[in-house]
Design a protein around this motif. Structure first.
Motif, short mmCIF file in Angstrom:
data_model
loop_
_atom_site.label_atom_id
_atom_site.label_comp_id
_atom_site.label_asym_id
_atom_site.label_seq_id
_atom_site.Cartn_x
_atom_site.Cartn_y
_atom_site.Cartn_z
N HIS A 16 39.57 36.87 53.62
CA HIS A 16 38.97 37.84 53.36
C HIS A 16 39.04 38.23 51.82
O HIS A 16 37.82 38.75 50.93
CB HIS A 16 38.94 39.03 54.22
CG HIS A 16 38.08 40.23 53.92
ND1 HIS A 16 36.86 40.10 54.41
CD2 HIS A 16 38.26 41.33 53.36
CE1 HIS A 16 36.26 41.43 53.87
NE2 HIS A 16 37.17 42.10 53.27
N ASN A 17 40.17 38.59 51.14
CA ASN A 17 40.32 39.02 50.18
C ASN A 17 39.69 37.85 48.97
O ASN A 17 39.21 38.38 47.96
CB ASN A 17 41.91 39.27 49.93
CG ASN A 17 42.26 40.52 50.25
OD1 ASN A 17 41.65 41.07 51.11
ND2 ASN A 17 43.78 40.60 50.37
N ILE A 18 40.03 36.69 49.13
CA ILE A 18 39.54 35.58 48.40
C ILE A 18 37.97 35.89 48.30
O ILE A 18 37.34 35.85 47.30
CB ILE A 18 40.05 34.04 48.78
CG1 ILE A 18 41.34 33.89 48.78
CG2 ILE A 18 39.07 33.26 48.18
CD1 ILE A 18 41.66 33.54 47.31
N LYS A 19 37.43 35.98 49.62
CA LYS A 19 35.80 36.13 49.59
C LYS A 19 35.13 37.27 48.76
O LYS A 19 34.48 37.08 48.01
CB LYS A 19 35.45 36.15 51.01
CG LYS A 19 34.05 36.28 51.28
CD LYS A 19 33.58 36.54 52.67
CE LYS A 19 32.10 36.49 52.66
NZ LYS A 19 31.73 36.40 54.47
N ARG A 20 35.89 38.32 48.86
CA ARG A 20 35.32 39.66 48.41
C ARG A 20 35.64 39.53 46.55
O ARG A 20 34.76 39.79 46.04
CB ARG A 20 36.30 40.91 49.00
CG ARG A 20 35.92 41.41 50.21
CD ARG A 20 34.41 41.60 50.64
NE ARG A 20 34.38 42.70 49.62
CZ ARG A 20 33.08 43.09 48.84
NH1 ARG A 20 32.30 42.14 48.63
NH2 ARG A 20 33.07 44.24 48.04
N LEU A 59 46.79 28.96 47.76
CA LEU A 59 46.72 30.49 47.29
C LEU A 59 46.64 30.27 45.85
O LEU A 59 45.72 30.89 45.20
CB LEU A 59 47.46 31.52 47.91
CG LEU A 59 47.36 32.93 47.26
CD1 LEU A 59 45.92 33.33 47.72
CD2 LEU A 59 48.50 33.71 47.84
N GLU A 60 47.70 29.67 45.34
CA GLU A 60 47.58 29.69 43.83
C GLU A 60 46.35 28.86 43.06
O GLU A 60 45.82 29.36 42.30
CB GLU A 60 48.74 28.67 43.46
CG GLU A 60 50.13 29.61 43.66
CD GLU A 60 51.43 29.07 43.32
OE1 GLU A 60 51.36 27.99 42.55
OE2 GLU A 60 52.46 29.48 43.65
N GLY A 67 40.26 33.33 38.43
CA GLY A 67 40.90 33.76 37.31
C GLY A 67 41.82 35.19 37.45
O GLY A 67 41.85 35.96 36.80
N VAL A 68 42.41 34.95 38.77
CA VAL A 68 43.20 36.23 38.93
C VAL A 68 44.58 35.54 39.53
O VAL A 68 44.98 34.36 39.67
CB VAL A 68 42.90 37.26 40.11
CG1 VAL A 68 41.60 37.73 39.56
CG2 VAL A 68 42.55 36.19 41.56
N PRO A 104 45.08 42.21 37.62
CA PRO A 104 44.61 40.95 37.55
C PRO A 104 45.07 40.21 36.27
O PRO A 104 45.05 40.92 35.23
CB PRO A 104 42.96 40.77 37.61
CG PRO A 104 42.69 42.07 37.03
CD PRO A 104 44.01 43.41 37.49
N THR A 105 45.47 38.98 36.45
CA THR A 105 45.69 38.04 35.16
C THR A 105 44.65 37.11 35.05
O THR A 105 44.53 36.14 35.91
CB THR A 105 47.18 37.63 35.13
OG1 THR A 105 48.10 38.70 35.50
CG2 THR A 105 47.35 36.62 33.97
N PHE A 106 43.87 37.24 34.05
CA PHE A 106 42.75 36.21 33.96
C PHE A 106 43.17 35.10 33.20
O PHE A 106 43.62 35.07 32.08
CB PHE A 106 41.49 36.68 33.13
CG PHE A 106 40.91 38.08 34.25
CD1 PHE A 106 40.07 37.63 35.14
CD2 PHE A 106 41.40 39.20 33.93
CE1 PHE A 106 39.51 38.47 35.92
CE2 PHE A 106 40.71 40.29 34.82
CZ PHE A 106 39.94 39.99 35.61
N ASN A 107 42.90 33.98 33.69
CA ASN A 107 43.35 32.51 33.12
C ASN A 107 42.02 32.08 32.40
O ASN A 107 40.92 31.98 32.78
CB ASN A 107 43.64 31.55 34.01
CG ASN A 107 44.72 32.12 34.87
OD1 ASN A 107 45.64 32.51 34.54
ND2 ASN A 107 44.77 31.98 36.36
N ASN A 108 42.27 31.59 31.14
CA ASN A 108 41.09 30.98 30.40
C ASN A 108 40.69 29.84 30.85
O ASN A 108 39.57 29.35 30.44
CB ASN A 108 41.67 30.93 28.70
CG ASN A 108 41.77 32.24 28.05
OD1 ASN A 108 41.04 33.17 28.60
ND2 ASN A 108 42.70 32.33 27.30
N ASP A 109 41.45 28.94 31.52
CA ASP A 109 41.10 27.70 32.13
C ASP A 109 39.76 27.88 32.82
O ASP A 109 38.81 27.05 32.78
CB ASP A 109 42.33 27.05 32.95
CG ASP A 109 43.41 26.83 32.01
OD1 ASP A 109 43.53 26.68 30.63
OD2 ASP A 109 44.60 26.54 32.40
#
Length: 151
Positions: A16-20, A59-60, A67-68, A104-109
């Motif tokens: 659910h968290n992924i979806k939101r 999950l990773e 991007g989190v 959150p840690t946003f990833n540029n990839d």
């Protein structure tokens, strides 16, 4: 009146968290699947979002595509997002103003892939829009011809 949220003793639903998080970012399931390293189908993403728990490697991968961090996904709560929006709408976001349990840690990839995917969708939409306009013109022209023939 106390406006703080009371913590519920409930099971964490990672899917659910992924979806939101995906929905808040405005990403469709199919596009999200393509952002993932393993290029999942829309149906597979739907399956993941219905799972209460996901193994760490999956999950990773999903968190990276969003991007989190996995920790951000695990600690995500709708109530914190609502609180954040209500209480920070006129401020700039800094480390202290976000108000979520984990930053959150946003990833540029993922952002490069997302930009490329969005550009592709925009181009496809432009082509479809032009096709619709061309078809509409053809229908109008045919309508005029039919009216002429009836007269």
């Amino acid at each position: 009146m106390n406006s703080t949220f009371k913590e519920k003793n409930e099971t964490m639903h990672i899917g659910h968290n992924i979806k939101r998080i995906r929905e808040i970012q405005g990403i469709k399931q199919e596009a999200f699947g393509q952002l993932c390293r393993n290029k999942y189908s829309q149906q597979r993403i739907s399956d993941f979002e219905n799972m209460v728990a996901l193994d760490e490697p999956l999950l990773e991968e999903l968190a990276l595509a969003l991007g989190v961090t996995p920790e951000f996904v695990k600690s995500f709560k709708d109530e914190n997002v609502i609180y954040n929006i209500q209480n920070n709408n006129n401020s700039t976001f800094s480390d202290n103003s976000v108000g979520l349990n984990a930053q959150p840690t946003f990833n540029n990839d993922g952002s490069d892939k997302l930009i490329a995917l969005l550009e592709k969708f925009i181009e496809e939409d432009r082509i479809k829009t032009q096709s619709i306009a061309d078809l509409s013109k053809a229908v109008l022209d045919l309508t005029k011809e039919v009216k002429k023939l009836k007269e």
